[in-house]
Motif scaffolding. Structure first.
Motif: not given
Length: 339
Positions: A123, A51, A47, A112
């Motif tokens: 994200e 992320h 993303c 994450n």
């Protein structure tokens, strides 16, 4: 399509809200979702900015009508009952389906280090961009439930800036004003707040087991209400110093949706015990935004009979078909939505 007109107990908003997520309804949803689940594969999306988000993609065995990305609500997942029910109906009707997990939802806590918060829009925009790039389709649709509906609308409002071609966005009972939603949870039937407290605590325990350096182990045991949890986690684990600024960051009231550039449709219920129907009057005026408010339905409920069949599944499919086939005859569109 026929209007939503439940009878008897199904006019009760709490019955609607709870029945929609029961294990019995999940069992009822599996036959329709079976083909989608069999075709689904787990995908980790890049993303941007390091992320990652997790999702499940189901492609049609032959030609597809387009791709629908679905976003679940807070503490839900790609396996939530409503995701399986709506995704299964759309897949049966010929659409590819991507069921996206927000950060720290579903089996994604390991991806994450930092905790989920509802202001992490970039994200999710990055996830939608990655989905469109990896699975290109001329017809890309987006739909979300509750907090997922809030995210879907905010993504749609950034579509031009992010170079996303979203043909239609549908938000079911989206969070409009998070501060008012939190008050409704605190002052309403205690079952709702305790449900989210329990689910959030379970998620936070999974996270701290993976990343003990986050350091909230001892504090978590002392937090018994949503207010307690927000008051601790927002200043300690988000960029916001107080709860008020955090809630404002993901509110869609006032001008937040003024930048919509493609059709967006909201489905809501006047009797929703969590999202107040009066809040929809506070949304920005936009030629691209339409709001459909039903008298009954509860929060993301819309069960049309005691067999727990969903009116919402058919309506969501109809809205997408109406966009996909704008010149199609109403009879055909109704048939497609009823399949």
């Amino acid at each position: 399509m026929s209007d939503f007109a439940p009878s008897g107990l199904l006019k009760n908003p709490h019955a609607q809200s709870i029945l929609a997520s029961t294990g019995l309804r999940k069992l009822r949803s599996y036959p329709r979702a079976r083909a989608m689940l069999a075709a689904s594969k787990t995908v980790i999306l890049d993303c941007g900015n390091g992320h990652q988000l997790l999702g499940e993609y189901a492609a049609q065995p032959k030609r597809s009508k387009g791709l629908v990305t679905l976003i679940h609500g807070w503490e839900g997942s790609s396996q939530s009952t409503y995701m399986l029910s709506s995704g299964g109906a759309l897949y049966q009707a010929g659409y590819d389906i991507f069921r996206l997990n927000l950060r720290d939802h579903g089996p994604s806590h390991h991806l994450n280090r930092e905790l989920f918060n509802s202001a992490r829009l970039d994200e999710v925009v990055g996830a939608i961009a990655a989905i469109h790039e990896i699975y290109p389709q001329p017809w890309q649709f987006l739909a979300g439930f509750s907090l997922g509906g809030n995210f879907a609308l905010r993504v749609a409002a950034k579509a031009t800036e992010a170079d996303l071609d979203i043909k239609q966005t549908v938000a079911i009972c989206p969070v409009v004003d998070p501060a008012k939603t939190m008050t409704a949870l605190e002052q309403g039937w205690w079952v709702y707040e305790q449900y989210f407290v329990r689910k959030w605590q379970q998620s936070l325990r999974k996270k701290i087991n993976l990343y003990p350096e986050l350091g909230y182990q001892k504090s978590l045991f002392k937090l018994k209400t949503l207010r307690d949890m927000n008051s601790y986690f927002i200043p300690h684990h988000t960029p916001f110093s107080n709860v008020e600024d955090y809630f404002r960051a993901y509110s869609i009231a006032e001008e937040a949706l003024s930048t919509l550039s493609s059709p967006a449709h909201i489905i809501a219920a006047q009797d929703d015990p969590i999202i107040l129907a009066e809040d929809f009057a506070r949304l920005a005026n936009s030629e691209h935004l339409s709001i459909e408010t039903k008298r009954y339905g509860g929060h993301c409920g819309f069960m049309k009979n005691y067999q727990l069949d969903s009116w919402l599944d058919g309506r969501l499919l109809e809205l997408i078909n109406l966009r996909r086939y704008p010149s199609g005859d109403p009879a055909k569109l109704h048939t497609l939505a009823s399949d």
